[in-house]
Design an enzyme around this catalytic site. Structure first.
Site, PDB file in Angstrom:
ATOM      1  N   GLY A  29       0.930  -7.359  -7.468  1.00 47.25           N
ATOM      2  CA  GLY A  29       1.041  -6.600  -6.225  1.00 47.25           C
ATOM      3  C   GLY A  29       1.832  -5.330  -6.417  1.00 47.25           C
ATOM      4  O   GLY A  29       2.102  -4.926  -7.550  1.00 47.25           O
ATOM      5  N   ASN A  30       2.191  -4.682  -5.318  1.00 46.62           N
ATOM      6  CA  ASN A  30       3.004  -3.471  -5.411  1.00 46.62           C
ATOM      7  C   ASN A  30       3.958  -3.407  -4.220  1.00 46.62           C
ATOM      8  O   ASN A  30       3.912  -4.247  -3.328  1.00 46.62           O
ATOM      9  CB  ASN A  30       2.103  -2.223  -5.490  1.00 46.62           C
ATOM     10  CG  ASN A  30       1.252  -2.056  -4.252  1.00 46.62           C
ATOM     11  OD1 ASN A  30       1.752  -1.794  -3.169  1.00 46.62           O
ATOM     12  ND2 ASN A  30      -0.063  -2.223  -4.419  1.00 46.62           N
ATOM     13  N   ARG A  31       4.830  -2.411  -4.211  1.00 46.62           N
ATOM     14  CA  ARG A  31       5.926  -2.361  -3.239  1.00 46.62           C
ATOM     15  C   ARG A  31       5.590  -1.630  -1.946  1.00 46.62           C
ATOM     16  O   ARG A  31       6.498  -1.278  -1.188  1.00 46.62           O
ATOM     17  CB  ARG A  31       7.144  -1.683  -3.870  1.00 46.62           C
ATOM     18  CG  ARG A  31       7.722  -2.452  -5.019  1.00 46.62           C
ATOM     19  CD  ARG A  31       9.027  -1.821  -5.475  1.00 46.62           C
ATOM     20  NE  ARG A  31       9.336  -2.191  -6.834  1.00 46.62           N
ATOM     21  CZ  ARG A  31       9.847  -3.377  -7.163  1.00 46.62           C
ATOM     22  NH1 ARG A  31      10.107  -4.263  -6.235  1.00 46.62           N
ATOM     23  NH2 ARG A  31      10.071  -3.651  -8.428  1.00 46.62           N
TER      24      ARG A  31
END
Ligand code: C5P
Length: 232
Positions: A29-31
């Protein structure tokens, strides 16, 4: 008169970060918090548009009062939903943080650790489709009357050899979208923060618009800019 420059317009916004599943319990995933995309959707509604929000994974509550909200998880789900929803939209804003890569294989069962470190798994990645580029390619088929404006977002950090804006200009050209909103990612601005500075680059060569403020304020500035383009 009411201040609704986007009245009668259909605006599609994507927001949040995609997740690419590795196995039933793990993902890449990412932030992305979703805040900038949500601010765009809310501001578009406030300025009179009919708004469809497609939200991937976010850290904040979904805005209320929008016309349509669709939830997705992976980049491929986001792509499907976005290409359909873009048909008939006057403005498409890709604020979602789309994973560039996904695991080549999905394990149907949780990946297990064995006693032999030599057996540790290697994750092989494959490219995801670039939704923004596809939107640009399909634009003429999407829309018979009037120009559909397609807006990309770019979080750039820059390095020793080139400034974030140089990267932004190259990206605008590569993606073929009408506008690219560049935000310079730093410790105090960008993912998850409340304030943002956006430099809005335009494909038609007009001077970049720089706007700074809360994510809602910069959204409003960007949307007013787009409304001016549409209404001229
Ligand atoms: O290439 P980069 O990921 O920096 O480009 C950012 C822009 O492209 C954003 O608007 C993002 O939503 C969009 N994008 C996309 N599909 C991808 C990767 C990024 O639409 N696979």
């Amino acid at each position: 008169p009411a201040d609704v420059p986007l009245s009668g317009r259909r605006v599609l916004v994507t927001a949040g970060g995609t997740r690419e599943d590795l196995d039933p319990v793990r993902f890449l995933g990412n932030r992305s918090s979703g805040k900038q995309g949500f601010a765009l959707a809310s501001a578009a509604k406030q300025l009179g548009a009919s708004v469809h929000l497609i939200a991937a994974h976010v850290e904040v509550e979904l805005p209320t009062g929008l016309d349509t909200v669709t939830r997705v998880s992976s980049a491929r789900e986001l792509r499907e939903a976005t290409l359909v929803a873009a048909q008939g939209a006057d403005v498409v804003i890709m604020a979602a943080a789309v994973a560039d890569f996904r695991p080549a294989d999905y394990a149907d069962f949780k990946i297990k650790k064995t006693d032999d470190p030599g057996q540790d798994p290697v994750i092989h990645l494959v490219r995801n489709p670039d939704i923004l580029r596809e939107l640009v390619e399909h634009r003429s088929a999407n829309r018979e009357a009037g120009p559909q404006l397609i807006v990309g977002f770019a979080a750039e950090t820059g390095d020793e050899s080139a400034s974030p804006l140089d990267y932004g200009r190259a990206k605008l050209a590569r993606k073929g979208c009408d506008y690219l909103a560049v935000n310079t990612v730093s410790a105090t601005q960008g993912f998850g923060t409340e304030v943002n500075t956006l430099t809005i680059l335009s494909a038609n060569g007009v001077e970049p618009l720089v706007t700074q403020g809360t994510k809602y304020e910069v959204s409003e500035d960007l949307l007013r800019h787009l409304a001016q383009h549409l209404n001229n």
